[in-house]
Design a protein around this motif. Structure first.
Motif, short mmCIF file in Angstrom:
data_model
loop_
_atom_site.label_atom_id
_atom_site.label_comp_id
_atom_site.label_asym_id
_atom_site.label_seq_id
_atom_site.Cartn_x
_atom_site.Cartn_y
_atom_site.Cartn_z
N ILE A 22 0.39 -1.50 0.30
CA ILE A 22 0.11 0.44 0.43
C ILE A 22 0.48 1.31 -0.04
N VAL A 23 0.05 2.40 -0.24
CA VAL A 23 1.43 3.49 0.06
C VAL A 23 0.30 4.65 0.38
N ILE A 24 1.10 4.92 1.48
CA ILE A 24 0.68 5.89 2.81
C ILE A 24 1.35 7.18 2.37
N CYS A 25 0.69 8.03 3.11
CA CYS A 25 1.06 9.23 3.55
C CYS A 25 0.18 9.74 5.16
N HIS A 26 0.46 10.58 4.93
CA HIS A 26 0.28 11.56 5.89
C HIS A 26 -1.18 12.07 6.76
N PRO A 27 -2.09 11.85 7.41
CA PRO A 27 -3.48 12.35 7.25
C PRO A 27 -3.45 13.72 7.21
N ASP A 28 -2.86 14.95 7.30
CA ASP A 28 -3.04 15.93 6.69
C ASP A 28 -2.04 16.66 5.76
N SER A 29 -2.02 15.41 5.00
CA SER A 29 -1.57 15.47 3.58
C SER A 29 -2.10 16.49 1.77
N GLY A 30 -3.39 16.82 2.66
CA GLY A 30 -4.42 16.69 1.64
C GLY A 30 -4.15 16.05 0.82
N ILE A 31 -3.65 14.55 0.77
CA ILE A 31 -3.82 13.73 -0.69
C ILE A 31 -5.36 12.55 0.34
N GLN A 100 14.19 9.45 -2.11
CA GLN A 100 15.36 8.95 -1.00
C GLN A 100 14.86 7.71 -0.25
N SER A 101 15.76 7.30 0.02
CA SER A 101 16.16 5.44 0.85
C SER A 101 15.46 6.65 2.35
N VAL A 102 14.65 4.87 3.04
CA VAL A 102 14.78 4.74 4.26
C VAL A 102 15.45 2.76 4.30
N GLU A 103 15.49 2.68 5.27
CA GLU A 103 15.90 1.06 5.87
C GLU A 103 14.50 0.33 5.86
N SER A 104 13.29 0.79 6.73
CA SER A 104 12.39 -0.12 7.37
C SER A 104 11.28 0.38 6.46
N SER A 105 10.34 -0.58 6.60
CA SER A 105 8.74 0.87 6.80
C SER A 105 8.25 1.42 8.31
N GLN A 106 8.75 0.77 9.35
CA GLN A 106 9.02 1.65 10.56
C GLN A 106 9.81 2.86 9.79
N GLU A 107 10.36 2.94 9.54
CA GLU A 107 11.23 4.16 9.57
C GLU A 107 10.63 4.76 8.64
N VAL A 108 9.56 4.52 6.90
CA VAL A 108 8.22 5.16 6.59
C VAL A 108 7.62 5.72 6.63
N ILE A 109 7.13 5.05 7.79
CA ILE A 109 5.47 5.66 8.54
C ILE A 109 6.23 6.39 9.97
N THR A 110 7.47 6.55 10.42
CA THR A 110 7.93 7.14 10.62
C THR A 110 8.25 8.86 10.19
N THR A 111 9.23 9.14 9.09
CA THR A 111 9.00 10.11 8.75
C THR A 111 7.79 11.04 7.77
N ILE A 112 7.07 9.99 7.35
CA ILE A 112 5.43 10.48 7.04
C ILE A 112 4.98 10.60 8.52
N MET A 113 4.84 10.11 9.74
CA MET A 113 3.95 10.96 10.19
C MET A 113 5.04 12.25 11.45
N LYS A 114 5.66 12.19 10.63
CA LYS A 114 6.68 13.70 11.25
C LYS A 114 6.46 15.01 10.25
N ASP A 115 6.28 14.37 8.32
CA ASP A 115 6.59 15.12 7.23
C ASP A 115 5.22 15.17 6.83
N THR A 116 4.34 15.71 6.14
CA THR A 116 3.54 15.63 5.69
C THR A 116 3.59 15.69 4.29
N THR A 117 4.62 15.84 3.77
CA THR A 117 4.89 16.06 2.31
C THR A 117 5.45 14.48 2.07
N ALA A 118 6.10 13.59 2.90
CA ALA A 118 6.41 12.33 2.90
C ALA A 118 5.14 11.49 2.06
N ILE A 119 5.54 10.23 1.24
CA ILE A 119 4.92 9.64 0.88
C ILE A 119 5.44 8.35 0.62
#
Length: 138
Positions: A22-31, A100-119
């Motif tokens: 699945i493709v995910i983003c921040h709830p406040d991204s507007g997407i 941008q490369s990340v190491e894990s799914s958890q890092e994807v989730i953590t980054t998205i939770m901190k950044d509304t532009t992240a997908i």
């Protein structure tokens, strides 16, 4: 017979899990939702902005990751070596910057939770309530 059952069980499980990206983003991204083409355009470097005009920070798993292989195979039908070669050509020509490369799914989730532009993308089984699903990759 036992080995045949194990083989087919493994095959069915591998086919099932490839459809669970699945493709995910921040709830406040507007997407709220992205089409397959929009996700391809973002992850293949064709666009750097969401359809609403906001900048998109695409997150990608390591180049040898099983998640990455499943994601790109489901999204584009291409293998990891094909995707890596595609990006090598674009980078060498200076035509695009890879996700941008990340190491894990958890890092994807953590980054998205901190950044509304992240997908990013994760396996459906790793989904948490703090992110929003905007596309399914099958």
């Amino acid at each position: 017979m036992k080995y045949l059952i194990i083989f087919f069980s493994t095959l069915i499980l591998s086919l099932h899990t490839s459809a669970d990206m699945i493709v995910i983003c921040h709830p406040d991204s507007g997407i709220d939702k992205l089409s397959r083409k929009q996700v391809i355009d973002l992850y293949m470097g064709r666009v750097q902005h969401f359809p609403n005009g906001g900048k998109a920070l695409t997150l990608d798993m390591p180049t040898d990751s099983d998640h990455r292989a499943k994601f790109y195979k489901g999204l584009t039908g291409k293998t990891l070596p094909q995707i890596n070669a595609y990006w090598a050509r674009l980078i060498f020509a200076g035509r695009a910057t890879p996700p941008q490369s990340v190491e894990s799914s958890q890092e994807v989730i953590t980054t998205i939770m901190k950044d509304t532009t992240a997908i990013g993308y994760i396996n459906k089984s790793e989904l948490v309530d703090s992110v929003k699903v905007i596309a399914h990759v099958e």
